[in-house]
Structures are given as C-alpha cells and as structure tokens.
Design an enzyme around this catalytic site. Structure first.
Site, PDB file in Angstrom:
ATOM      1  N   CYS A 177       0.787  -1.240   0.000  1.00  0.00           N
ATOM      2  CA  CYS A 177       0.000   0.000   0.000  1.00  0.00           C
ATOM      3  C   CYS A 177       0.823   1.297   0.000  1.00  0.00           C
ATOM      4  CB  CYS A 177      -0.978   0.027   1.167  1.00  0.00           C
ATOM      5  SG  CYS A 177      -1.513  -1.572   1.751  1.00  0.00           S
ATOM      6  N   ARG A 182       6.417 -11.497   5.292  1.00  0.00           N
ATOM      7  CA  ARG A 182       5.884 -11.344   6.637  1.00  0.00           C
ATOM      8  C   ARG A 182       6.469 -12.387   7.573  1.00  0.00           C
ATOM      9  NH1 ARG A 182      -0.456 -10.068   5.318  1.00  0.00           N
ATOM     10  NH2 ARG A 182      -0.017  -8.291   3.950  1.00  0.00           N
ATOM     11  N   GLN A 201       0.914 -10.811  -3.459  1.00  0.00           N
ATOM     12  CA  GLN A 201      -0.501 -10.450  -3.408  1.00  0.00           C
ATOM     13  C   GLN A 201      -0.948  -9.950  -4.777  1.00  0.00           C
ATOM     14  OE1 GLN A 201      -0.400  -7.426  -0.283  1.00  0.00           O
ATOM     15  NE2 GLN A 201      -1.494  -8.857   1.036  1.00  0.00           N
ATOM     16  N   ASP A 241      -2.602  -7.407  -5.676  1.00  0.00           N
ATOM     17  CA  ASP A 241      -3.001  -6.218  -4.939  1.00  0.00           C
ATOM     18  C   ASP A 241      -3.475  -5.118  -5.885  1.00  0.00           C
ATOM     19  OD1 ASP A 241      -3.338  -4.781  -2.662  1.00  0.00           O
ATOM     20  OD2 ASP A 241      -1.220  -4.734  -2.104  1.00  0.00           O
ATOM     21  N   HIS A 253      -5.108  -0.803  -5.567  1.00  0.00           N
ATOM     22  CA  HIS A 253      -5.656   0.295  -4.777  1.00  0.00           C
ATOM     23  C   HIS A 253      -6.430   1.226  -5.684  1.00  0.00           C
ATOM     24  CE1 HIS A 253      -2.396  -1.265  -2.241  1.00  0.00           C
ATOM     25  NE2 HIS A 253      -3.260  -1.021  -1.271  1.00  0.00           N
ATOM     26  N   LYS A 313     -15.301  -3.203   5.394  1.00  0.00           N
ATOM     27  CA  LYS A 313     -14.748  -4.078   4.360  1.00  0.00           C
ATOM     28  C   LYS A 313     -15.706  -5.191   3.970  1.00  0.00           C
ATOM     29  CE  LYS A 313     -12.568  -7.143   7.652  1.00  0.00           C
ATOM     30  NZ  LYS A 313     -11.510  -8.076   7.905  1.00  0.00           N
ATOM     31  N   HIS A 335      -8.444  -0.660  -0.662  1.00  0.00           N
ATOM     32  CA  HIS A 335      -7.508  -1.772  -0.901  1.00  0.00           C
ATOM     33  C   HIS A 335      -8.345  -2.944  -1.391  1.00  0.00           C
ATOM     34  CE1 HIS A 335      -4.656  -0.038   2.175  1.00  0.00           C
ATOM     35  NE2 HIS A 335      -5.772   0.295   2.760  1.00  0.00           N
TER      36      HIS A 335
HETATM   37 ZN   LIG Z   1      -3.397  -1.965   0.461  1.00  0.00          ZN
END
Ligand SMILES: [Zn+2]
Ligand SMILES: [Zn+2]
Length: 661
Positions: free
Chosen positions: A378, A407, A425, A427, A429, A509, A555
């Site tokens: 992010c 992680r 991910q 991912d 945004h 979410k 996200h």
């Molecule tokens: Zn994010």
C-alpha cells in the site's frame, strides 16, 4: 476458548492462545456435496481477514466443519471445464447418502462431547502413564486435543489410550462440578505435582476456581461445559488421530509437549462421513500433489516459507498472472511494479512500525539508513499517487500490482503454500471520491466474479464488516462508506452477512470466501475502504472549487496471494487442471522410435500454435500412456506408422476418450 483445564470462557483467558490450534489455522471450514450435487446449507461463521489492508491484523478463520461425504461430484456442477477434472475412479466413490456434519457452533451437544473427550483422554493417559503431566486440551474443529509433558508417544500408545478411554466411557462416570478457593486449588495441585496446572491456575483471574471431577478418580481445572457423564459419549464415534510435538504455550523456549489429536462426533455415521472427507482432503493435499506433479517446492536449504515455483508450477502462475493483468487492464486499472524494500521511515509514516511490527522482519542498514522488507504494498502505491498533483477529474484512479511481500511467521505455523513467509498479493488500490465508492466497489465485485469464475469458483460466502468500537474517521464518512458497500452488494445481487463491528479500525470491508470442490471455504478476496493511510500520508486532490480534499482509498485483492491461491487451486482440482491451466496440455507418444521425427514435428507445430505440447518416448507405449495419465496430462496423441503415412494424429482426451483425428 476453553479448554480443558484451565480455561474456559468464564475464566476469560486470552482466547487467542487457546484458539490457535494448527488445525484451525490451516483447515478451512469444510462442506461437501451430495451425489445429488446440491450444496449443503452453510453455517454462518465469522471471519476476519485483513491480509491486505493498511494495518490489518491477520486473523484466523475459525472453522466449523460442516461437511460431508463425497466430495467428488461437486466439480461437475461448477462448470463443464471442471467436470473434466473428475476421474472415473472418483466418480465411483460417489455415495448417494448425504450427511451434513454438525459443528461446534451448530451443536452444543457435540461441543460438550468433544470437550469431555479431551478430559477423558487426559484421564486415560495419566492412568497409563502416571508420570505424564497435563497441560491444556481444548475442543477444536472436528474434535479435540490435549497436550502432555511426557515421553514421545507412538501409534501403538494411541491405541492403548483409546482402549482406556473406551473403558472410562463404558463406566459411565458422572462429571461433577466443584467450586474451590484459590488456596484450596493450589494445595491440591501441589499435592499432585502438576506444574502446568499451577501455571494455568495463576492465569485464572476469577474466584472461585471451578474443578470438574470424572467419577472419584480424576479431576481437572475447568469451567465446562461437559456432558453429564462419560456414557453420553459414543465410543464408536471417537477416534484418536495423531500425535505431534507442540511447545507449551506455543513458545519454542518452553518444553516440547506431546499433543494428541482426536476426532469426536455424535454418532458413528458422522465419524465415517468425516473420515471419508479427511481421506479425500488428504488425496488432494497440495503439498503431495505439488511434489508428484513437480509444481513447486519449499527447500530447507533456502529456508521455510519461501516458495520455489518449478517449470510446471511457474507456467501455471504465468497463465494466472497473464489473465489477471489482461482483465485488470480491461477494467481500467494501470499496472505498477514497485520495490521489495524501502526506508524504515516509510513504514513509520504508514504506521506499520507501530502497529504491525511483529509481522515485519528486522531492518537492514544501508549507508547508515535503515531499510525494511515490505510486508504490504500500500505505501508504495500511495507514493506513486503522490508523484503529482491530482484533480477531482482524475478519479477514479486504479492501480494494480502483483506485489511480493514478506511477513514474519513462526516456523511452526508455516504450512505448504497456505502459510508462507514470502508471497505475492494480487493487490490493487483505488483512489476515488466519496460518491464514487459505490460504483467502484460494484466494479470490484464484477471483476472478482469474472476472475473467480474462470477458475471454477462459483459459490461464495460474503461478509460485510462494519465499524468497530475503536476506529479512525468520523461517523459520517463511516456511514457513507458502509452504505456504499451495502448498496454495491445489493446491486450485484449477492447475499451477504453483516459482521457488526468486525471492520478494521481504518474502514469497513467486504470479505469473500470461495468454496472448493470439497465444499471447503477459503478466504481469498477482500475489499477494504481506508480512511487512515490517506491521512497519514497526507494525500490530497483539488476539487472543483480549487480546494484541497482527501481522496478515499480502497484496498482490494481478488486471489489473495498467488501462492495460497495456487494451493487452493491444486486441491480444488486435485491436480487435474482444466486444459487452459494444464502445464503440459498434450503429450505425443510414438509407438516406436521410428515415429519420433514425425512426433517432434507435430510438437513443434502445436507449440507454434500456443499449445503446450511435448514428446515422450524411450518406454513401451503402455508405460508412456500410464505416465501421461499419472501426470494428469489432458490430451494424448499416439503416433504409429499409419499416422506418419497419412500425416495425422489421433487425439485422446484423458476424460472423454478419443477426440478424433
Ligand atoms: Zn493496500
Ligand atoms: Zn472441561
């Protein structure tokens, strides 16, 4: 939540410690289908997964199993493509009967049985092994476990322990509750020399202390609930499954204990259905299939939780990534690539160093500045946003990246592709205006469905999580955003459950679980509105009055991570990938080496036409065919003298026999 000894909800121990059994963190809830190909009704359950979000803390899915038998017929309901994936052998296993297994959530009786079983097992162990020290023993999905400080146990020991349990069950001993003072509990525990029990007593804050006796023979610290007497347990519905090492309190500096896992049900029929399911899940285990089909590995030499994608796994990943990127571009996303490390300062700004540190690796020093491997993408996407001034006319801005993150995970919690230390991910945004939230979320739902459907996932469990007690952002914006999420779901026509107060502190979410061929549910997709990071990074745009305003940030991930999703895919298809995903789509087999040249020519032509083909030779034909079947290759072409002469090949489908010349 409760555990045998100590525990119990009323003693309000930290539930996280007791809850986290390996089985609950790994195994998703299970449901399976009937031969009639109908879905068993699902039990609502809470989940909170915010793998993605700004500062999300990952939480485990609590799984209840509901499940059942006969996994198999299910795929055919999902799509023609998936029905391909069923082998004949599987189909024969389909049973007519449909059993919906109860869960701890759906059956209080079952939960009491499992909890009582844990005590009965502990009693049996101490009868047979008087030096064994008891620790804790909670009920878990599908059964129970109990940890003992004792010599390592063998399978033979488990059989003896089960026999002793049967004896205790047969005696129909009552479970009797007693309340004692802390001093009295201490006195009794000291007399028994049970150090772990003493430690547990210390963590129980309330008084009086409750004790449960089984007959006059044995007792344990506990707050219940149990069945009234051991005879309420059906010994034919209980099985001891395995024994494993487990550190006391999950702490590797504390003693290694023997953890015995058991499964317990209300009746024998349920146990059978569960065992059938378990067998099917084992057959589909992605770690075994990954090795058999040479898809991926995790290598000790490189370290745990770090995935090596072998050529056949890598081609599947490439296909997934390719299609993912194409679909995202069609849906108006721009692609990004950003670095895997950044200055620690960035993570200070984002708040991760303050709130997410335990998931992050140690920092590295580069020219006297500290850097950090990224646990999330992010902040990078925000930096890309901040590279220039934005006007309200620019919105929505959608950026997507297959972003690899790292992680910190304890080695004990690593599990194949499902729990790893480095993962990618899918991912993205979205930066938008408040009044664009609804349409943006709707767009994400459409894109999510489009992507999941192509992998054969058509059944979802959707959760909308709302404002928790502690949250950033004012009520007005929470209301607006939550309403927008709800309306987007309503527009889409999806049914969903509302998890009041289950949102992240930074925004509401939507989480989505997909259901696999075995009826198990996997949390993959998540969509999270974030009121926090835009503020922390002070990102702005200029509105129509030339005033600076804060944009909304969303996200979202569809697959979750490529590693975990690949694991789910392998298990969903049992390695029998549909044609478009198969690493090798066609294998060409010469009857003798005289046809080899022609075979190579055919393979070359297929490759030119984007068919993933290879030639295999050097063995007798039946062996070549068997190998191709073992490798689950969808198409085979056998080439003999006649084929060479006529310049043709006859194609056989692994599922449908001859597909013609
Ligand atoms: Zn994010
Ligand atoms: Zn108990």
């Amino acid at each position: 939540m409760f555990a045998v000894h100590r525990m119990a909800t009323s003693h309000s121990l930290s539930s996280s410690v007791l809850l986290s059994s390996p089985s609950s963190s790994r195994t998703p809830p299970i449901r399976a289908l009937s031969a009639a190909k109908r879905l068993v009704s699902s039990v609502p359950r809470r989940s909170a997964a915010s793998e993605l979000g700004g500062l999300g803390v990952r939480s485990k899915t609590r799984s209840g199993v509901s499940l059942v038998r006969c996994a198999v017929a299910t795929e055919s309901t999902q799509s023609a493509r998936t029905s391909q994936a069923e082998s004949l052998e599987e189909t024969q296993k389909v049973e007519e009967e449909r059993i919906v297994l109860p869960t701890n959530e759906s059956s209080d009786r079952l939960l009491r049985i499992r909890h009582t079983c844990a005590h009965v097992m502990a009693m049996a162990v101490q009868k047979l092994f008087p030096d064994a020290k008891v620790t804790i023993g909670p009920w878990i999905d599908n059964g129970f476990y109990y940890d003992f400080d004792m010599e390592p146990l063998t399978d033979k020991d488990l059989k003896r322990i089960k026999k002793e349990m049967d004896r205790i069950i047969g005696k129909n001993l009552p479970l009797v509750r007693e309340e004692v003072s802390r001093d009295e509990a201490q006195r009794r525990i000291t007399a028994m020399n049970e150090p772990y029990k003493m430690e547990i007593l210390g963590s129980i804050k309330e008084e009086p202390i409750t004790i449960y006796h089984i007959g006059n023979e044995w007792w344990d610290l506990c707050a219940g609930p149990h069945v009234e007497s051991t005879g309420n347990i059906n010994r034919k519905a209980v099985e001891l499954e395995s024994v494993a090492g487990a550190y006391w309190r999950g702490d590797e500096k504390r003693p290694m204990l023997q953890r015995i896992y058991g499964t317990a049900w209300e009746n024998e029929k349920q146990l059978k259905a569960y065992l059938h399911f378990k067998e099917e899940a084992k057959r589909r285990d992605h770690r075994r299939i990954g090795q058999d089909l040479d898809l991926f590995s995790i290598q000790e030499e490189a370290g745990g939780g770090l995935v090596f994608w072998h050529p056949k796994g890598a081609i599947i990943r490439h296909i997934i990534e390719d299609s993912w990127k194409r679909i995202h571009m069609e849906h108006g996303y721009d692609l990004l690539y950003t670095p895997h490390v950044a200055r620690a300062h960035l993570w200070k700004t984002s708040g991760h160093l303050d709130f997410y540190k335990e998931n992050m690796y140690d920092q590295m020093n580069i020219e006297d500045d500290l850097y950090q491997l990224r646990p999330m993408n992010c902040p990078y996407h925000i930096l890309v946003y901040k590279r220039k001034l934005h006007s309200y006319r620019d919105f929505p801005i959608r950026v997507a990246e297959l972003g690899t993150v790292y992680r910190y995970e304890l080695s004990g919690s690593l599990h194949g592709l499902f729990r790893v230390r480095g993962f990618t991910q899918d991912d993205a945004h979205i930066f938008c205006l408040e009044d664009q939230i609804r349409s943006e979320i709707r767009g994400v739902l459409d894109l999510t469905e489009r992507i999941l459907l192509q992998f054969g996932f058509s059944k979802y469990e959707v959760n909308l999580s709302t404002r928790p007690e502690k949250a950033v952002g004012d009520d007005d914006i929470w209301d607006k955003a939550t309403t927008a999420l709800r309306e987007a779901l309503d527009d889409k026509g999806w049914s969903y459950q509302i998890d009041e107060g289950g949102g992240a502190f930074y925004g509401p979410k939507i989480d989505l679980k997909i259901e696999d061929a075995l009826g198990r549910k996997w949390q993959c997709s998540t969509i999270q509105v974030d009121f926090n990071l835009p503020q922390r990074f002070d990102i702005t745009y200029v509105d129509s009055n030339l005033e600076k305003k804060r944009p909304i940030m969303i996200h979202r991930a569809v697959l979750g991570s490529l590693e975990r999703f690949f694991g789910v895919l392998i298990e969903h298809y049992a390695g029998d990938f549909p044609l478009w995903l198969s690493p090798i789509q066609a294998r060409i087999l010469p009857v003798t080496d005289n046809q080899l040249k022609f075979c190579n020519e055919v393979a070359r032509k297929l490759k030119e036409n984007s068919v993933r083909a290879e030639v295999c030779h050097g063995e007798r034909l039946p062996k070549l065919i068997r190998n191709a079947e073992k490798q689950k290759i969808p198409l085979m072409a056998v080439v003999g003298p006649k084929e060479v002469e006529t310049g043709t090949v006859t194609v056989r489908s692994r599922f449908g026999g001859s597909s013609g010349v």
